[in-house]
Design a protein around this motif. Sequence first.
Motif, mmCIF file in Angstrom:
data_model
loop_
_atom_site.group_PDB
_atom_site.id
_atom_site.type_symbol
_atom_site.label_atom_id
_atom_site.label_comp_id
_atom_site.label_asym_id
_atom_site.label_seq_id
_atom_site.Cartn_x
_atom_site.Cartn_y
_atom_site.Cartn_z
ATOM 1 N N LYS A 22 0.789 -1.177 0.073
ATOM 2 C CA LYS A 22 0.123 0.002 -0.008
ATOM 3 C C LYS A 22 0.860 1.229 -0.076
ATOM 4 C CE LYS A 22 -0.677 -0.131 4.933
ATOM 5 N NZ LYS A 22 -1.802 -0.220 5.888
ATOM 6 N N ASP A 100 4.539 5.418 -9.045
ATOM 7 C CA ASP A 100 3.633 6.349 -8.441
ATOM 8 C C ASP A 100 4.473 7.101 -7.235
ATOM 9 O OD1 ASP A 100 2.190 8.185 -7.211
ATOM 10 O OD2 ASP A 100 0.418 6.810 -7.188
ATOM 11 N N THR A 102 4.180 9.535 -5.468
ATOM 12 C CA THR A 102 3.307 9.943 -4.186
ATOM 13 C C THR A 102 2.888 8.766 -3.409
ATOM 14 O OG1 THR A 102 0.941 9.535 -5.110
ATOM 15 C CG2 THR A 102 2.159 11.524 -5.587
ATOM 16 N N ARG A 103 3.347 7.516 -3.441
ATOM 17 C CA ARG A 103 3.243 6.375 -2.520
ATOM 18 C C ARG A 103 4.245 5.930 -1.925
ATOM 19 N NH1 ARG A 103 -1.354 3.429 -4.702
ATOM 20 N NH2 ARG A 103 -1.061 2.117 -2.512
ATOM 21 N N GLY A 159 5.182 15.907 -1.769
ATOM 22 C CA GLY A 159 3.923 14.819 -1.848
ATOM 23 C C GLY A 159 4.456 13.544 -1.307
ATOM 24 N N GLN A 160 5.598 13.510 -0.771
ATOM 25 C CA GLN A 160 6.067 12.278 -0.081
ATOM 26 C C GLN A 160 6.075 12.689 1.378
ATOM 27 O OE1 GLN A 160 9.665 11.012 -1.819
ATOM 28 N NE2 GLN A 160 8.617 10.367 -3.935
ATOM 29 N N ARG A 304 -0.522 9.777 5.235
ATOM 30 C CA ARG A 304 -0.943 9.303 3.826
ATOM 31 C C ARG A 304 -2.468 10.166 3.737
ATOM 32 N NH1 ARG A 304 0.588 9.513 -0.220
ATOM 33 N NH2 ARG A 304 2.200 7.937 0.277
ATOM 34 N N GLN A 305 -3.093 10.046 4.906
ATOM 35 C CA GLN A 305 -4.466 10.716 4.493
ATOM 36 C C GLN A 305 -4.413 12.244 4.551
ATOM 37 O OE1 GLN A 305 -6.644 9.732 7.959
ATOM 38 N NE2 GLN A 305 -6.740 7.669 7.538
ATOM 39 N N ARG A 306 -3.353 12.934 5.129
ATOM 40 C CA ARG A 306 -3.076 14.445 4.966
ATOM 41 C C ARG A 306 -2.592 14.529 3.415
ATOM 42 N NH1 ARG A 306 -0.164 17.132 10.010
ATOM 43 N NH2 ARG A 306 -1.899 16.951 11.402
ATOM 44 N N GLU A 307 -1.711 13.813 2.831
ATOM 45 C CA GLU A 307 -1.318 14.018 1.387
ATOM 46 C C GLU A 307 -2.480 14.015 0.610
ATOM 47 O OE1 GLU A 307 0.047 13.011 -2.335
ATOM 48 O OE2 GLU A 307 -1.178 11.717 -1.396
ATOM 49 N N GLN A 308 -3.494 13.255 0.909
ATOM 50 C CA GLN A 308 -4.592 13.133 0.044
ATOM 51 C C GLN A 308 -5.841 14.236 0.308
ATOM 52 O OE1 GLN A 308 -5.994 9.236 0.600
ATOM 53 N NE2 GLN A 308 -4.501 8.285 -0.450
ATOM 54 N N THR A 309 -5.428 15.103 1.299
ATOM 55 C CA THR A 309 -6.551 16.169 1.739
ATOM 56 C C THR A 309 -6.138 17.439 0.807
ATOM 57 O OG1 THR A 309 -6.481 15.343 3.872
ATOM 58 C CG2 THR A 309 -7.234 17.540 3.461
#
Length: 336
Positions: A22, A100, A102-103, A159-160, A304-309
Amino acid sequence: MNAEFCFRPLSFSWVAIHPHPKGVVQFMGGAFFGTFPTLFYRYLLRQVFEAGYTVIALPFRFSFRHWALSVSLLKEQDELRREIALAARHLGYESDIYQDKTRYFWMGHSLGCKYIALLEFLSDDRWPTLLKTCTDARQIEQIEQAIVDLRPDAVSIKGQPSLLLAPDISDTESAIPIRFLAQLLDRFQLGVLPTRKQTQCLIAKSDLFNLTGLISFDHDTIAGSVANPRQKPYAENDVLWLITQLKQRAFPLLHQELSGKHLEPLGVKIGSFVVDFNPFDKFAERICDRFLENQVLQFLEELRQREQTPKSVATVQSLQSIPSTVAVQAGSSSQD
């Protein structure tokens, strides 16, 4: 398909490839212990792997030229993106995730955190201008020479997310305990670059460091702590300085202070204990009494949740939230 925790040598690193990852966690440890990360940090890295991450253990290399070492991590990431994907396909594992960027996460301990912080600074588009206000032309030349072979999109970890464990923004006096000798090296510009003061200036001026978590330890006399701030002067208490500096970013700094000393992240599992190789500490600890790994996994998920916010939402959240800095000692049910 069961996940087998097994480090494979790829490029200049050791990689434990998860069959269904993940995310990818890139780990850089501290001086000496970080030279053999698959041994000294084995329990921590195994817990991260078993939580569903491919783990890259980047061996620590000692040098006074911290810019060059930091940029070498960018080059290694670029190479490993290809090599891990090839190895994963050969093993019949999922492989698309490795393309990717960002992962990918960064996780460091002690001095390894400084290298990650320098990469974060270089991810700011304004870094050449900001660098002039904090350092000198010689360091700018060193960076330009180090990144000359990198593609423009590779000179960034934007983004990382980064997770810093007992961060130590070391300088020459930290590396050489004989103060007179350390000052002599600095006088002839042969010491650590950038210095602690220069690194603090770079972090303070950067608009980044929004996807950052920090775990500190209340009896850490090297990186400092919140619970015992008088153990070190404020300018040398890297934990307290970073918390103060980063708490007002777009995302407030994720922080938790745990019970323990500077070498808390070290350890291998022997029976129902984690042995941490530190004869001046507890040396061994029952797994059921260990909380660090659960906190690491919790922060990785929150980052990870913050990166997607969206950033607009993050700004509102930062005005409503103050990071926790309470020392905690708790049990853990995590198993090896």
